[in-house]
Design a protein around this motif. Structure first.
Motif, PDB file in Angstrom:
ATOM      1  N   MET B 144      -0.098 -75.232  14.346  1.00 34.38           N
ATOM      2  CA  MET B 144       1.065 -75.482  15.188  1.00 34.38           C
ATOM      3  C   MET B 144       2.170 -76.145  14.371  1.00 34.38           C
ATOM      4  N   GLY B 145       3.342 -76.266  14.979  1.00 30.63           N
ATOM      5  CA  GLY B 145       4.427 -76.995  14.341  1.00 30.63           C
ATOM      6  C   GLY B 145       4.076 -78.469  14.267  1.00 30.63           C
ATOM      7  N   GLY B 146       4.747 -79.192  13.375  1.00 30.11           N
ATOM      8  CA  GLY B 146       4.455 -80.605  13.230  1.00 30.11           C
ATOM      9  C   GLY B 146       5.704 -81.407  12.960  1.00 30.11           C
ATOM     10  N   PRO B 147       5.545 -82.736  12.739  1.00 29.45           N
ATOM     11  CA  PRO B 147       6.704 -83.592  12.483  1.00 29.45           C
ATOM     12  C   PRO B 147       7.369 -83.208  11.168  1.00 29.45           C
ATOM     13  N   THR B 148       8.682 -83.363  11.123  1.00 32.62           N
ATOM     14  CA  THR B 148       9.412 -83.075   9.888  1.00 32.62           C
ATOM     15  C   THR B 148       9.554 -84.361   9.113  1.00 32.62           C
ATOM     16  N   PHE B 149       8.821 -84.465   8.025  1.00 36.79           N
ATOM     17  CA  PHE B 149       8.933 -85.634   7.157  1.00 36.79           C
ATOM     18  C   PHE B 149       9.921 -85.335   6.036  1.00 36.79           C
ATOM     19  N   GLU B 150      10.227 -86.367   5.259  1.00 37.56           N
ATOM     20  CA  GLU B 150      11.178 -86.172   4.142  1.00 37.56           C
ATOM     21  C   GLU B 150      10.633 -85.208   3.104  1.00 37.56           C
ATOM     22  N   LYS B 151       9.324 -85.254   2.901  1.00 38.84           N
ATOM     23  CA  LYS B 151       8.725 -84.376   1.888  1.00 38.84           C
ATOM     24  C   LYS B 151       7.660 -83.489   2.543  1.00 38.84           C
ATOM     25  N   SER B 152       7.511 -82.292   1.998  1.00 34.08           N
ATOM     26  CA  SER B 152       6.452 -81.379   2.436  1.00 34.08           C
ATOM     27  C   SER B 152       5.109 -81.943   1.984  1.00 34.08           C
ATOM     28  N   ILE B 153       4.098 -81.865   2.804  1.00 35.23           N
ATOM     29  CA  ILE B 153       2.803 -82.477   2.489  1.00 35.23           C
ATOM     30  C   ILE B 153       1.941 -81.527   1.660  1.00 35.23           C
ATOM     31  N   PRO B 154       1.525 -81.941   0.454  1.00 36.65           N
ATOM     32  CA  PRO B 154       0.708 -81.056  -0.383  1.00 36.65           C
ATOM     33  C   PRO B 154      -0.760 -81.045   0.073  1.00 36.65           C
ATOM     34  N   ARG B 155      -1.419 -79.895  -0.106  1.00 32.85           N
ATOM     35  CA  ARG B 155      -2.852 -79.829   0.187  1.00 32.85           C
ATOM     36  C   ARG B 155      -3.638 -80.569  -0.887  1.00 32.85           C
ATOM     37  N   LEU B 156      -4.934 -80.764  -0.664  1.00 34.35           N
ATOM     38  CA  LEU B 156      -5.822 -81.303  -1.677  1.00 34.35           C
ATOM     39  C   LEU B 156      -5.935 -80.286  -2.821  1.00 34.35           C
ATOM     40  N   ALA B 157      -6.053 -80.772  -4.060  1.00 31.53           N
ATOM     41  CA  ALA B 157      -6.226 -79.854  -5.192  1.00 31.53           C
ATOM     42  C   ALA B 157      -7.541 -79.106  -5.050  1.00 31.53           C
ATOM     43  N   SER B 158      -8.528 -79.774  -4.521  1.00 31.79           N
ATOM     44  CA  SER B 158      -9.851 -79.186  -4.339  1.00 31.79           C
ATOM     45  C   SER B 158     -10.283 -79.442  -2.900  1.00 31.79           C
ATOM     46  N   PRO B 159     -10.483 -78.384  -2.087  1.00 33.26           N
ATOM     47  CA  PRO B 159     -10.803 -78.616  -0.673  1.00 33.26           C
ATOM     48  C   PRO B 159     -12.071 -79.438  -0.485  1.00 33.26           C
ATOM     49  N   ARG B 160     -12.099 -80.258   0.573  1.00 29.40           N
ATOM     50  CA  ARG B 160     -13.331 -80.958   0.949  1.00 29.40           C
ATOM     51  C   ARG B 160     -14.342 -79.911   1.408  1.00 29.40           C
ATOM     52  N   LEU B 161     -15.622 -80.146   1.099  1.00 35.49           N
ATOM     53  CA  LEU B 161     -16.647 -79.207   1.561  1.00 35.49           C
ATOM     54  C   LEU B 161     -16.818 -79.289   3.065  1.00 35.49           C
ATOM     55  N   SER B 162     -16.520 -80.451   3.625  1.00 30.48           N
ATOM     56  CA  SER B 162     -16.701 -80.619   5.064  1.00 30.48           C
ATOM     57  C   SER B 162     -15.715 -81.649   5.587  1.00 30.48           C
ATOM     58  N   ALA B 163     -14.990 -81.308   6.644  1.00 31.98           N
ATOM     59  CA  ALA B 163     -14.052 -82.234   7.268  1.00 31.98           C
ATOM     60  C   ALA B 163     -14.460 -82.394   8.733  1.00 31.98           C
TER      61      ALA B 163
END
Lengths: 306, 238
Positions: B144-163
């Protein structure tokens, strides 16, 4: 009371059918039997409807005792099948007497074996299928001492059915997997040769959701990430490390990595049989060639039904 | 023009109907409208119709159809839809309780440092308005859409195996809501304790793309009230 069998010994065996078809738009993957051809052939050999529930055995052995007379067929990767103390062939219908012990062990060259039971296995479908979904936590492994019931067969079945040896698939590494172009193929023009010439290796971190491949990273292609799109079954994504992942039946729906190619429908069964450490090479096919390959497989299954 | 599409090859048993690589609200609306048209057209052999941001993935059964037949049928259905121009689907509004931070707030500390905002300010940003659901994601979850922050949020370099199951996460400027525990490279801010949908013989999901969602903050203690509740539908004045 319906016929049943009792599981004696098991490590990784489940009850599967063809899966939850047509729900990917909710993020629910089909799952179902990983080697569809072996699963459907098994059902045809015992005179079942093609989507009757069967046992799927992965990697390790499986032993059960028949509590009633029953007819079974064992298909899939080559394995040793023993009834009481007699070795029997796979890919044919077999009559089992009440009290007999059936062992499947030493699965080789491939990863999975199917046992079809005449009448099909009684199961509780969730969203239309009894198949295991590890993301949504649906279904579970079979356990020792579990009783598994069979349906009454709905039709008469008088003949012994044996698969023509020419129609039994070749299993084993090195796998030559045929593919057609994927939706981001234009981003990979400079590295296409590298992709098709490379011999990849199946990573142990592979499962029904995706098969990870190890090898020399591709580099110089033009898209690291793409806007998320729906992923089709068999899509080969190139992840930021430059290596491929084959998205398989447990897939959750969307992906944000570019897709260089897609495994052809006729070779999805082979993907369901790849063992960790196996070698894989991709072969580029046109859509026409791919559809012909699929027709050939379809005809083999049709011949089993007559 | 939002209606211009290409049918891109996607193996031998699927196509990707693409309206471009750049997300716009108009293209997104066109995608979901046309996916609905295609689903209702009951084209023989179609197995899956999956609209997301700018594309529709459509797969088909090679035992009864072919790429050529599907291409013709899809083109015909989409052309007829352009002519008909029926108004778009419903809009429902849902409120979802959010336990911000805590055991599921795995990336709150990162976001606080990255955006130079306090956790409370970040929580307020998430809860202050309705945002549209763009697409379904893993197992009945959605983006979904989300809040507009000053900077775009980067993903993790390496995904978590479980969230964590029920997790609410952000990447770029989109928010992901994940009813189940799954591997993820997104940044987790908390979770929602509700029962998202009902599943037995059929799937009953109350929400769909085009609906709107707003979060309201609750404490971990309060979360117990919501465990068996489905998303709360609200009346909204527009």
């Amino acid at each position: 009371m319906n016929a049943f069998f009792t599981v004696q010994s098991t490590m990784l065996a489940t009850i599967q059918d063809k899966g939850r078809i047509g729900m990917i738009q909710y993020g629910i993957g089909p799952n179902g039997a990983a080697d569809t051809f072996a699963y459907e052939a098994g059902n045809a050999l015992v005179g079942n409807m093609r989507d009757a529930a069967s046992v799927e055995i992965t990697a390790f052995g499986f032993v059960f005792i028949a509590n009633a007379d029953m007819i079974i067929a064992v298909t899939g990767a080559p394995a040793t099948v023993i009834i009481d103390s007699d070795i029997v062939n796979m890919w044919q219908s077999i009559v089992i007497k009440a009290g007999q012990t059936v062992q499947v062990k030493k699965i080789q060259k491939g990863l999975r074996v199917y046992i079809a039971f005449r009448g099909g296995i009684v199961s509780e479908p969730i969203l239309g299928s009894c198949s295991v979904d590890t993301i949504g936590n649906l279904g579970s492994k079979l356990k020792a001492k579990q009783k598994v019931f069979l349906h009454e067969p709905g039709n008469t079945f008088t003949e012994d059915k044996v698969m023509n040896i020419r129609d039994i698939p070749m299993y084993g590494s090195p796998w030559k997997i045929r593919v057609c172009d994927g939706c981001n193929v234009s981003d990979f023009i400079t590295v296409a040769n590298d992709f098709y010439q490379q011999i990849y290796r199946v990573s142990p971190q592979s499962n029904i959701i995706g098969i990870r491949l190890e090898g020399k990273p591709l580099n110089g292609y033009t898209a690291q990430e793409v806007i998320s799109h729906g992923v089709c079954l068999g899509s080969i994504q190139i992840v930021p490390t430059g290596t491929p992942i084959i998205t398989f039946k447990g897939r959750g729906g969307t992906a944000g990595y570019p897709i260089i190619a897609v495994v052809i429908a006729a070779d999805l069964d082979a993907v369901g049989q790849m063992r960790p450490g196996d070698s894989v090479q991709f072969v580029r096919y046109t859509v026409e060639e791919a559809q012909q390959a699929f027709s050939q497989k379809k005809n083999i299954l049709q011949r089993l039904l007559v | 023009m939002a209606d211009t599409y290409q049918i891109v090859p996607y193996g031998d048993a699927a196509i990707l109907i693409t309206y471009g690589e750049t997300f716009t609200i108009n293209i997104w609306k066109t995608v979901h409208y046309n996916a609905n048209i295609l689903a209702k057209a009951h084209i023989p052999g179609v197995i899956e119709v999956f609209p997301t941001y700018t594309t529709i993935m459509l797969s088909f059964d090679l035992t009864i159809t072919s790429l050529d037949k599907i291409t013709v049928a899809v083109t015909d259905a989409l052309t007829a839809a352009q002519v008909a121009k029926v108004p778009l689907q419903r809009k429902k509004y849902f409120q979802l309780p959010l336990v911000f931070g805590g055991k599921a707030g795995l990336d709150v500390a990162f976001l606080s440092a990255y955006l130079n905002m306090s956790p409370q300010e970040i929580c307020n940003s998430f809860c202050n308005e309705y945002h549209p659901i763009f697409t379904f994601a893993t197992f009945g979850g959605f983006l979904m859409g989300g809040p507009t922050f000053e900077k775009s949020i980067p993903r993790l370099a390496s995904p978590r195996l479980s969230a964590p199951a029920g997790g609410i996460a952000i990447a770029g400027n989109k928010v992901a809501v994940m009813p189940v525990s799954a591997p993820s490279g997104w940044r987790y801010i908390g979770y929602s304790p509700i029962k998202f949908f009902t599943i037995d013989r059929t799937l009953q999901i109350p929400y769909r793309p085009g609906d709107y969602v707003k979060f309201f903050p609750i404490t971990e203690e309060e979360s117990k009230i919501y465990h068996s509740q489905l998303p709360i539908e609200t009346e909204v004045e527009t």
